[in-house]
Design an enzyme around this catalytic site. Structure first.
Site, short mmCIF file in Angstrom:
data_model
loop_
_atom_site.label_atom_id
_atom_site.label_comp_id
_atom_site.label_asym_id
_atom_site.label_seq_id
_atom_site.Cartn_x
_atom_site.Cartn_y
_atom_site.Cartn_z
N GLU A 1 86.47 36.94 66.08
CA GLU A 1 86.02 37.27 67.44
C GLU A 1 85.13 36.17 68.00
OE1 GLU A 1 86.14 39.38 64.83
OE2 GLU A 1 87.88 40.43 65.63
N SER B 1 77.04 30.62 48.70
CA SER B 1 78.04 30.51 47.64
C SER B 1 77.52 29.66 46.48
CB SER B 1 79.32 29.86 48.16
OG SER B 1 79.74 30.50 49.32
N GLN C 1 75.12 25.86 50.25
CA GLN C 1 74.84 25.86 51.69
C GLN C 1 73.99 27.07 52.06
OE1 GLN C 1 77.81 27.44 54.36
NE2 GLN C 1 77.83 25.53 55.50
N GLY C 2 72.83 26.86 52.68
CA GLY C 2 71.98 27.97 53.08
C GLY C 2 71.96 28.13 54.59
N TYR C 3 72.90 28.89 55.10
CA TYR C 3 73.00 29.10 56.55
C TYR C 3 72.65 30.54 56.91
CZ TYR C 3 75.35 24.70 57.89
OH TYR C 3 75.66 23.40 58.17
N SER C 4 73.56 31.47 56.55
CA SER C 4 73.43 32.86 57.00
C SER C 4 72.17 33.52 56.46
CB SER C 4 74.63 33.68 56.53
OG SER C 4 75.81 33.18 57.09
N GLU D 1 84.00 22.91 58.56
CA GLU D 1 84.29 24.05 57.68
C GLU D 1 85.46 24.87 58.22
OE1 GLU D 1 80.99 26.71 57.31
OE2 GLU D 1 81.99 28.00 55.84
#
Lengths: 392, 384
Positions: free
Chosen positions: A376, A170, A135-138, A253
């Protein structure tokens, strides 16, 4: 008994029988550590033939993806059947035949947003364990503010040209394909210029580098995109509406990290650790009180997972309340591991000790309330979307 | 979740009937028994409004756990919990828990002799109290009150220190020792006697929640074998269904109370302005409110579970009931503390309602076992 109850009882008997006959005895009851998981993919090597045999048999029966439609290699089970299947697997100590981000995340996204060609191309390869996804998100500048992704995909007419960097991908170094959020419109408001794109990790221009964490070796990588050519058909859903898919998947998720599915809660039980100390530590009133409180909250949280699943099953969506599961589950898991470390004492201080890798597991839990949206951010979501608290 | 939690075929969400019951109860109570009614009762010096109790009887609430043959609605423990939750939201005061939940659950196990008593509960005519605690903490097995054998009768002597609805009840369920000594499981016997019996005097306590609590003094009160519920020397077994039903319903009331306090607070946060902003826009307060909401959600699951388990496998209800009461006590405490803090100074004034929630939460936290009592039950059930 109602017919439905009888049907489920019959299913339980049948599936239990099937597991007994098909799962190799050598795999039963084996501890599930990182090495026990079968991830599949082009680069995968099985630790032994039993894993391969178990996967092959599960594929034949559609049980790598119990709830997916049969046409894509799933078993088409109802939720009640799936739950029985997992209960029987657990009872017999049978490991899941296959785990992957494809099963957990990309599959559900494609089933919801993909076109027929994309589903036909990618889903069967996921259920058969042939392609492993990451997964390529951040990105370095898009953590909690995920919609700030800057990795760019330019429309070159007959292909996309991708440039940028992802972080916390990951298993990127072991994955075959990546699903990523890329910016396709730099002038639009930031949530409206993002698209959801699929890329082959073997494409020229993609490189990965592992990240070492405080808990030691980690699955996380940095992934770099340098003039990567991506076919036009690899865009999922509508152009510039990738944020909708991202939100859908984040909800998914969060439910998982919060303790559902193969969630982290329950990996070790408090009672188990306490028992291993032969009761001596229960004489410590502070530890005992902590253990009791943690057990109370763990039981109540498990029931909450059940209740939310019941709600989803009844067609009443869980929606933004999944932020609560993520918040509560991860904070609780950190408490549980603090308790276990305190209970284990010096037996828990080695990287590999009398309690196995308890210490690295404990360190790793500290990321639970950060990854997939920090605690948060979850509280912000609850306050704004569930409680509708004002902005000014 | 392994037994003794609910089985997978029982859903933890409300059924259609339960949704209707909840809506009807919320509508009725917000109209007929808002928090201002508690204030009016307090100022008038009465623990509850008999007219409200009569209406509850008419709607079948007093018979929620009474079998249909005795004129009850027999809706079960989940339904009884939903009613209690809604009563908690508006702090509706009545002898519901003592009578419709605890006494009805005890008496329906007591054989055909109890049919008349159940009928008068369902009809809203009888009010029961459970006389159990002798010290400041819930400890049923520590019961020391003696029921001495005198010929064919018993003479009960001793003090029951904290009896909910004890001053107004017409009937009293009282646990006393017929053999053994304080601390023994066995040797306790449960009696069902008229509150007007000679030798029984009652002192009304002035408790913070403005409800009926009394000290009951037994001075040679006569009871016969006909007054015994269940078996001689085995009164704890006869009492257990009532205790568990009461604990689950009280937990539900406390969860409703937490929800009510949170709702009032949220309304205030959306209204009150300071520093030229609505204070609910401050992240510090948003996070407190969101955390409180999360705790209430988690506790609500334990409440639903306790109701389901009591309805389907009551013999295995101990863990589920204690989990509900333990969580509810903590959650209500958090809710009322947060409510007062987030209201600021006005939350401390008697003119504002939120203080009523705090006072009832404290009484509810103690009655029928506090957090520590129930956490210990859970720890024992989980093997440590």
């Amino acid at each position: 008994m109602s017919n439905a109850t009888e049907d489920l009882a019959a299913f339980r008997a049948e599936i239990s029988d099937w597991i007994k006959q098909n799962c190799p005895a050598a795999l039963l009851g084996r501890p599930m550590g990182e090495t026990g998981i079968v991830w599949g993919g082009r680069k995968w090597t099985f630790t032994d033939d039993n894993q391969r045999l178990w996967l092959d048999r599960a594929i034949t029966r559609g049980l790598t993806a119990p709830r997916w439609p049969t046409q894509y290699g799933g078993a088409g089970l109802t939720r009640a059947q799936e739950k029985i299947y997992r209960e029987e697997m657990q009872k017999l100590g049978a490991p899941p035949p296959l785990e992957s981000f494809g099963l957990w995340m990309l599959g559900p996204a494609l089933l919801e947003f993909g076109n027929d060609a994309q589903k036909a191309e990618h889903l069967p390869k996921i259920t058969r364990g042939e392609i492993r996804w990451c997964q390529g998100y951040s990105e370095p500048g898009a953590g909690s503010d995920l919609a700030n992704v800057q990795t760019r995909a330019e429309d070159m007419g007959d292909h996309w040209l991708v440039n940028g960097q992802k972080i916390w991908t990951s298993y990127a170094d072991q994955a075959d394909w990546i699903f990523a959020l890329v910016r396709t419109d730099r002038d639009a408001p930031k949530h409206r210029g993002i698209s959801f794109m699929l890329m082959d990790m073997d494409s020229p221009g993609i490189t990965t580098r592992p990240i070492r964490l405080i808990s030691g070796k980690s699955p996380f990588c940095e992934t770099f995109f340098d003039n990567v050519k991506v076919p036009k058909e690899n865009l999922v859903g509508e152009l510039n509406r990738g944020w909708d898919i991202a939100k859908y998947l984040l909800t998914h998720e969060r439910e998982m990290i919060g303790g559902g599915g193969q969630g982290l809660l329950g990996a070790r039980s408090v009672a188990q650790i306490l028992a291993s100390q032969e009761g001596a530590l229960l004489a410590d009133p502070v530890l005992r009180a902590d253990a009791m409180q943690t057990e109370v909250d763990t039981l109540a949280f498990s029931l909450t997972m059940e209740r939310y699943k019941d709600q989803a099953e009844a067609g009443r969506g869980v929606g933004n309340a999944s932020a609560m599961l993520k918040y509560y589950g991860t904070e609780l898991n950190k408490r549980r591991y603090e308790l276990m470390m305190a209970t284990a004492g010096s037996d828990g201080l080695e990287w590999e000790g009398p309690h196995g890798g308890l210490a690295p597991e404990w360190l790793r839990t500290k990321a639970n309330s950060i990854e997939g949206g920090t605690s948060e951010v979850m509280l912000d979501i609850i306050a704004k979307r569930v409680l509708e608290m004002p902005n000014t | 979740m392994s037994a003794p939690m609910k089985e997978m075929t029982q859903s933890l969400i409300d059924t259609e009937d339960e949704v209707m019951l909840r809506d009807a109860a919320r509508g009725f109570l917000s109209e007929s028994s808002p928090v201002s009614a508690l204030r009016a009762n307090r100022d008038a010096g009465r623990a509850y409004d008999p007219a409200l109790w009569a209406e509850m009887a008419q709607m079948g609430w007093t018979g929620v756990l009474v079998p249909e043959v005795a004129g009850g609605a027999d809706m079960g423990h989940r339904a009884a919990g939903i009613l209690a939750e809604e009563m908690g939201r508006t702090l509706a005061a009545s002898p519901y828990l003592s009578t419709a939940v605890i006494a009805a659950s005890v008496l329906r196990q007591a054989g055909p002799g109890a049919q008349g008593a159940l009928e008068s509960i369902a009809a809203g005519e009888a009010i029961y109290a459970l006389a159990l605690d002798e010290g400041p903490k819930f400890a049923p097995k520590a019961t020391a009150m003696q029921a001495e054998k005198h010929g064919n009768a018993f003479r009960l002597s001793g003090v029951k220190a904290f009896v909910a609805d004890g001053a107004t009840a017409g009937r009293v369920l009282v646990l006393a020792r017929t053999s053994g000594s304080a601390g023994d499981d066995a040797g306790l016997t449960l009696f069902d006697i008229d509150a007007s019996r000679a030798g029984l005097s009652r002192e009304q306590l002035s408790t913070i929640d403005s409800r009926d609590h009394a000290r009951l003094i037994f001075d040679g009160v006569e009871a016969t074998g006909d007054d015994i519920i269940g078996d001689l020397d085995n009164g704890f077994a006869a009492l257990r269904p009532g205790l568990q039903a009461g604990q689950a319903a009280l937990a539900a009331e406390l969860t409703g109370l937490a929800g009510g306090a949170a709702a009032i607070t949220l309304g205030y946060l959306k209204e009150r302005k300071q520093f030229d902003r609505t204070i609910g826009s401050f992240q510090a307060l948003q996070h407190r409110a969101a955390h409180l909401w999360s705790e209430i959600e988690v506790t609500a699951s334990a409440i639903a579970n306790a109701g389901r388990v009591l309805d389907h496998t009551p013999e295995d209800a101990e863990l589920a009931v204690s989990l509900a009461k333990a969580r509810a006590a903590q959650t209500a405490k958090l809710a009322v503390s947060e409510a007062v803090q987030m209201h600021g100074g006005i939350g401390m004034t008697d003119a504002f309602d939120i203080g009523f929630f705090m006072k009832r939460a404290r009484v509810g936290a103690e009655w029928l076992g506090d957090y520590g009592y129930h956490a210990a039950v859970i720890a024992a059930a989980r093997g440590f």
